[in-house]
Design an enzyme around this catalytic site. Sequence first.
Site, short mmCIF file in Angstrom:
data_model
loop_
_atom_site.label_atom_id
_atom_site.label_comp_id
_atom_site.label_asym_id
_atom_site.label_seq_id
_atom_site.Cartn_x
_atom_site.Cartn_y
_atom_site.Cartn_z
N SER A 120 59.55 54.10 33.38
CA SER A 120 60.99 54.22 33.16
C SER A 120 61.31 54.12 31.66
CB SER A 120 61.74 53.12 33.91
OG SER A 120 61.60 51.88 33.26
N CYS A 121 62.60 54.34 31.33
CA CYS A 121 63.05 54.23 29.95
C CYS A 121 63.36 52.79 29.54
CB CYS A 121 64.31 55.08 29.74
SG CYS A 121 64.03 56.84 29.95
N ASP A 122 63.32 51.87 30.47
CA ASP A 122 63.74 50.49 30.23
C ASP A 122 62.63 49.71 29.54
OD1 ASP A 122 64.75 47.88 30.42
OD2 ASP A 122 65.82 48.37 32.26
N ASN A 146 65.62 55.76 37.49
CA ASN A 146 65.23 56.84 36.56
C ASN A 146 64.69 58.07 37.29
OD1 ASN A 146 64.06 55.65 33.26
ND2 ASN A 146 66.04 56.33 33.98
#
EC number: 4.1.1.17
Length: 396
Positions: free
Chosen positions: A326-328, A366
């Site tokens: 994910s982008c987190d 996501n």
Amino acid sequence: MDREMDRYASAAALLREYAPERPVRCMRLHAARRAAEWMLANFPGKVLYAVKANNSSRIQAALYDAGVRCFDVTSLSEIEAYAPLPGAELYLMHPVKSRALIVRAYHEFGVRRFSLDTESELAKIVEETGRRKDIHLHVRLAVPNQDSVMPLDRKFGASPNDAVHLLRLARQAAEHVGLSFHVGSQALAPESYGRALQLASDVIAEAGVPVDSIDVGGGFPARHPFADPPHLSVYMDTLREAVARLGLEDCTLLSEPGRALVAESESLLVKVLSRRGDSLYINDGIYGCLFEGAKIYGGLAFPARGLRDGYELGGACQDFQLWGTSCDSIDYMPGPFRLPADIAEGDYIELGQLGAYGRVSASRFNGYGLYDEVLLEDDPMMSMYAPEAFGVAANY
């Protein structure tokens, strides 16, 4: 491609046939059956499978085939999934329940076993079951969780003084009364159960009412790197010794194992998308099946092995950290994960002990969260139940 029914000798054998782009849940149903058979044979009482640990119908069938008939449920969907099983006994052991859930559980599905840790919850159960006394009420007692990787003592549990009061009230409301506790998830010290039973014994003595059962909860651990507990037989011996020492033989002992029954039943095959020094970026993460590897949670280091071109990587190893897809930025698993030093983009990693809380934690954050699924025939990594786990060589 739907590969749910495919069967392979191992994850390496799978990779010799195809190169998955999605993470692959690798199921070992024989591991679930073996764990259940061991627990049923060795726990000195009733074994309640904590169904929250894994919601796969195949795992359910494997445990049932092994002889598990008692199930710790929390929600209506879990009740609906397990109530149809012939001979099933359902235990609604969540200390806080909606009135609607109590009504449907009792009147529609025949659930008679409930947990509580406040006087208001006791009143709720009594009212919604029509003040009938054919129920079994367990008072949840707060006990220390200092020996667990993931403590669970902040949310539920009555103090000893409150538990004494609740036991007396429950005895007036129900035919059967019990006490329950939970020493925390992945409990690494067998003596934590002995200390909790001592506290339970003190509460029972102070309450001065007959108690039919004691539920020691879950917490029985699986093997993990850096969190490798004694063999489960030591936990069973500790329980037996404490019951005898405290004079609790007239109480039926219950347990709620989840992790101990299903951790070994699944591993996860992930692909390395990028390598940056000792950081590996993979195609699953804490919003998927690897939630328990999160630094902000338990930070478990899953057993790992590297695979390339359908074969296990060898050679010198080093410690790595994993980053999810994910982008987190919290999508991070510190491990450390010991893997071959030359692991690179395009290689695969098999991560073990994900039959517990892996698939049930996965989300679609996501836009990820899709998995292939296969059956494997080999033994899991770091097995607690494989024959070699009982020998001196296994360092137990």
